[in-house]
Design an enzyme around this catalytic site. Structure first.
Site, PDB file in Angstrom:
ATOM      1  N   SER A 100       0.812  -1.207   0.000  1.00 33.63           N
ATOM      2  CA  SER A 100       0.000   0.000   0.000  1.00 33.63           C
ATOM      3  C   SER A 100       0.854   1.269   0.000  1.00 33.63           C
ATOM      4  CB  SER A 100      -0.959  -0.035   1.197  1.00 33.63           C
ATOM      5  OG  SER A 100      -1.924   0.970   1.123  1.00 33.63           O
ATOM      6  N   ASP A 240      -2.419   6.216  -3.458  1.00 36.81           N
ATOM      7  CA  ASP A 240      -1.218   5.616  -2.883  1.00 36.81           C
ATOM      8  C   ASP A 240      -0.761   4.490  -3.798  1.00 36.81           C
ATOM      9  OD1 ASP A 240      -3.382   4.001  -2.308  1.00 36.81           O
ATOM     10  OD2 ASP A 240      -2.570   3.268  -0.412  1.00 36.81           O
ATOM     11  N   ASP A 242      -1.055   1.259  -4.068  1.00 36.61           N
ATOM     12  CA  ASP A 242      -1.982   0.266  -4.620  1.00 36.61           C
ATOM     13  C   ASP A 242      -3.342   0.862  -4.934  1.00 36.61           C
ATOM     14  OD1 ASP A 242      -2.847   0.563  -1.985  1.00 36.61           O
ATOM     15  OD2 ASP A 242      -3.423  -1.540  -1.787  1.00 36.61           O
ATOM     16  N   ASP A 244      -5.836   2.227  -3.248  1.00 36.68           N
ATOM     17  CA  ASP A 244      -7.079   2.084  -2.497  1.00 36.68           C
ATOM     18  C   ASP A 244      -7.350   3.311  -1.632  1.00 36.68           C
ATOM     19  OD1 ASP A 244      -5.137   1.665  -0.557  1.00 36.68           O
ATOM     20  OD2 ASP A 244      -5.957  -0.243   0.163  1.00 36.68           O
TER      21      ASP A 244
END
Length: 446
Positions: A100, A240, A242, A244
């Site tokens: 992340s 960010d 990834d 999400d």
């Protein structure tokens, strides 16, 4: 023995803590668990742009195949896309190799069930129990029972079409700077905004394996602020690594956190009679200002533990439509089953267009109370709640603040940190309180 899974999957420094061997065992365990009701489980695997991503993805895929499952490799793709596609392609599970917003040295492995939702703690515990058992290769599949690795193409387009379908209007006339964090959405996010008609200036969209989240993305907004001013943009959007998460910057270069974005979107849904019970689901980290402002317009809020999985659990329990975290994990239950950074961006930008308002005007809906956050790196974050010295100092300052603020002390779900947050009307007082608590935590645990 510490629990293998944290609040968002298994995390650690790649190749030292999160090793290929562990990835292999997790893949094997996942295939065994999700293969209980099917002869050959189908598991899709996506990853972000980290250097260690290929190593871990293929180690995990090897584990899946060794247990008789088929590993379908999606390549670089964002976390919410894997959540969406798991259900759409009738996979038995989905996996994302990502840490992340963490630096590139870290990586993680998180799972989605066949329906696209993150796994409950109980299922993670069952997978962990399989991981910890010695592998009995005498009972392992062999010959034609072994699984295959399948390299998928074209699934990203399914996700793009899905996001486009959620937009209630076009974005013609908007100039948007999009910070892709050199991550998984570096190609997809600009494409989606352009297809909706916006003039798009992408930044930090050239991943090289080691620059993910490096001075960019939702945890580093300084560069985005400058770009918005430089280009005279209507808004800046930050995902960010990834994708999400979503944070924003208004046309004046002022940032909007997840609380402010939820306030704007919650009011819009209420106005259109699309927010069940006028309820917004947030975590204990959300700003007091959000609660006060949302209540003033007739809304309601409820708090959960930190972590988008707990927000989602509350939403599913009661059928609520909107929830999220101050960090920018925002969930629209009508469209997604996890936080989705580009979906959030599309909904926020469409709200600007439909109301013909600047982002800075909409941000005034709530006043952010000052917050101070101190992170203390510790040797062992487990069991800190039972430490008498820490409990005493937290109790002391909580009583002093009364109804004019709050103190939250918690262990990070992904790092060896104790996080101390103090919130109230006076910044200097908050800093003094947070540091006083941090001093005790260092003395006891560091």
């Amino acid at each position: 023995m510490a629990r293998l899974f944290g609040t968002d999957g298994v995390r650690g420094t790649a190749n030292t803590e999160l090793t290929p061997e562990l990835a292999y065992k997790l893949g094997r365990a996942a295939a065994q668990y999700f293969g209980r009701e099917v002869a050959r489980p189908k598991i899709i695997i996506g990853q972000d742009t980290r250097l260690s991503g290929d190593m871990l993805a293929y180690a995990l895929a090897a584990g899946v195949c060794s247990a008789g499952g088929d590993a379908h490799m999606l390549g670089v793709i964002c976390t919410p896309a894997v959540s969406y596609l798991t259900e759409q392609v009738h996979a038995n599970a989905g996996v994302v190799i990502s840490a992340s917003h963490n630096p590139f040295e870290d990586n993680g492995i998180k799972f989605f069930a066949h329906n696209g939702y993150k796994l409950p703690d109980m299922v993670e515990d069952e997978i962990e129990a399989i991981v910890r058992k010695p592998i009995d290769y005498a009972q392992a599949p062999s010959g034609s029972s072994l699984g295959r690795i399948v390299r998928e193409t074209g699934l990203e387009e399914m996700y793009i079409r899905h996001i486009l379908s959620t937009a209630p209007c076009k974005l013609n006339g908007l100039k948007v700077v999009i910070d892709c964090a050199n991550g998984a959405n570096s190609r997809v996010a600009p494409t989606i905004l352009r297809l909706l008609g916006a003039e798009v200036i992408p930044v930090f969209n050239e991943p090289n394996g080691i620059n993910i989240n490096n001075g960019c993305g939702s945890t580093h907004l300084d560069a985005l602020r400058m770009k918005v001013i430089e280009y005279g943009a209507n808004a800046g959007i930050a995902n960010d690594g990834d994708a999400d998460r979503c944070l924003a910057v208004d046309e004046k270069g002022q940032d909007l956190d997840g609380d402010q974005i939820m306030m704007i979107l919650g009011q819009e849904l209420m106005r259109r009679k699309k927010l069940k019970d006028n309820m917004l689901v947030v975590t204990v980290m959300s700003n007091i200002g959000l609660h006060k402002a949302f209540h003033e317009i007739g809304g309601r809020t409820c708090k959960t533990k930190v972590g988008d999985r707990y927000v989602l659990e509350e939403m599913l329990k009661h059928g609520y439509g909107l929830g999220g975290e101050q960090s920018g994990h925002i969930i629209f239950s009508e469209f997604a089953k996890t936080g989705d950074g580009i979906l959030t961006a599309v909904q926020l930008l469409c709200t600007m267009v439909r109301n013909n308002q600047r982002l800075s005007e909409m941000a005034k809906l709530m006043t952010r109370y000052p917050q101070t956050l101190v992170n203390v790196r510790v040797k062992d974050k487990n069991g800190w709640e039972e430490n008498e010295a820490i409990k005493a100092v937290v109790k002391k300052y909580t009583e002093e603040m009364g109804d004019n603020g709050q103190i939250l002390v918690r262990a990070s779900g992904t790092e060896p940190l104790i996080r101390i947050m103090a919130e109230g009307p006076n910044q200097l007082v908050l800093e003094t309180i947070a540091e006083a608590i941090a001093k005790v935590v260092r003395a006891e645990l560091a």
